[in-house]
Design a protein around this motif. Structure first.
Motif, mmCIF file in Angstrom:
data_model
loop_
_atom_site.group_PDB
_atom_site.id
_atom_site.type_symbol
_atom_site.label_atom_id
_atom_site.label_comp_id
_atom_site.label_asym_id
_atom_site.label_seq_id
_atom_site.Cartn_x
_atom_site.Cartn_y
_atom_site.Cartn_z
ATOM 1 N N TYR A 16 0.833 -1.204 0.000
ATOM 2 C CA TYR A 16 0.000 0.000 0.000
ATOM 3 C C TYR A 16 0.868 1.256 0.000
ATOM 4 C CZ TYR A 16 -2.775 3.798 1.924
ATOM 5 O OH TYR A 16 -3.353 5.024 2.149
ATOM 6 N N TRP A 17 1.827 1.327 0.918
ATOM 7 C CA TRP A 17 2.670 2.516 1.031
ATOM 8 C C TRP A 17 3.567 2.687 -0.187
ATOM 9 C CZ3 TRP A 17 1.459 6.544 3.504
ATOM 10 C CH2 TRP A 17 0.726 6.465 4.667
ATOM 11 N N THR A 18 4.006 1.600 -0.771
ATOM 12 C CA THR A 18 4.796 1.702 -2.003
ATOM 13 C C THR A 18 3.963 2.364 -3.091
ATOM 14 O OG1 THR A 18 6.112 -0.241 -1.441
ATOM 15 C CG2 THR A 18 6.036 0.393 -3.769
ATOM 16 N N GLN A 19 2.740 1.929 -3.243
ATOM 17 C CA GLN A 19 1.852 2.506 -4.263
ATOM 18 C C GLN A 19 1.534 3.973 -3.974
ATOM 19 O OE1 GLN A 19 -1.548 0.056 -5.401
ATOM 20 N NE2 GLN A 19 -0.446 -1.748 -4.664
ATOM 21 N N VAL A 20 1.253 4.298 -2.728
ATOM 22 C CA VAL A 20 0.932 5.677 -2.355
ATOM 23 C C VAL A 20 2.110 6.598 -2.640
ATOM 24 C CG1 VAL A 20 0.489 7.227 -0.396
ATOM 25 C CG2 VAL A 20 -0.817 5.115 -0.639
ATOM 26 N N ILE A 21 3.291 6.206 -2.207
ATOM 27 C CA ILE A 21 4.464 7.059 -2.365
ATOM 28 C C ILE A 21 4.828 7.210 -3.837
ATOM 29 C CG2 ILE A 21 6.934 7.250 -1.841
ATOM 30 C CD1 ILE A 21 6.173 6.066 0.967
ATOM 31 N N VAL A 24 2.196 9.816 -5.257
ATOM 32 C CA VAL A 24 2.262 11.223 -4.845
ATOM 33 C C VAL A 24 3.602 11.864 -5.146
ATOM 34 C CG1 VAL A 24 0.515 10.949 -3.056
ATOM 35 C CG2 VAL A 24 2.927 10.746 -2.440
ATOM 36 N N GLY A 25 4.627 11.053 -5.358
ATOM 37 C CA GLY A 25 5.942 11.594 -5.697
ATOM 38 C C GLY A 25 6.435 12.607 -4.680
ATOM 39 N N ASP A 26 6.864 13.769 -5.171
ATOM 40 C CA ASP A 26 7.412 14.813 -4.302
ATOM 41 C C ASP A 26 6.346 15.758 -3.755
ATOM 42 O OD1 ASP A 26 9.992 13.874 -4.542
ATOM 43 O OD2 ASP A 26 10.393 15.068 -6.336
ATOM 44 N N LEU A 68 11.552 4.470 0.893
ATOM 45 C CA LEU A 68 10.902 4.941 -0.323
ATOM 46 C C LEU A 68 10.914 6.460 -0.428
ATOM 47 C CD1 LEU A 68 7.807 2.580 -0.235
ATOM 48 C CD2 LEU A 68 9.786 2.392 -1.752
ATOM 49 N N LYS A 69 10.939 7.110 0.711
ATOM 50 C CA LYS A 69 10.877 8.566 0.761
ATOM 51 C C LYS A 69 11.851 9.077 1.821
ATOM 52 C CE LYS A 69 8.654 12.374 -0.383
ATOM 53 N NZ LYS A 69 8.706 12.946 -1.690
#
Length: 70
Positions: A16-21, A24-26, A68-69
């Motif tokens: 889920y978090w991989t897809q969200v990040i 939304v990118g930067d 990821l971020k």
């Protein structure tokens, strides 16, 4: 069996978090993740159970999000 369930939930959350990040990118620099470890009458799990079963997965999830971020 319990650890397999927790591992599956962790995998779902990481995906889920991989897809969200990625989506939304930067545009976003703060992310919020929450779990409910207590009810109205007290903890849902003992501190020992949390440390042994839940905390390691919680730490892994947060590390995954940070990777990821950064």
């Amino acid at each position: 069996m319990v650890t397999e369930i927790f591992d599956k939930v962790l995998a779902i959350k990481k995906d889920y978090w991989t897809q969200v990040i990625e989506a939304v990118g930067d545009e976003v620099s703060v992310f919020f993740e929450a779990d409910d470890f207590a009810g109205q009458d007290g903890n849902l799990a003992s501190p020992k159970l949390y440390v042994e079963l839940l905390k390691p997965r919680h730490v892994e999830l947060v590390r995954h999000i940070k990777s990821l971020k950064p």
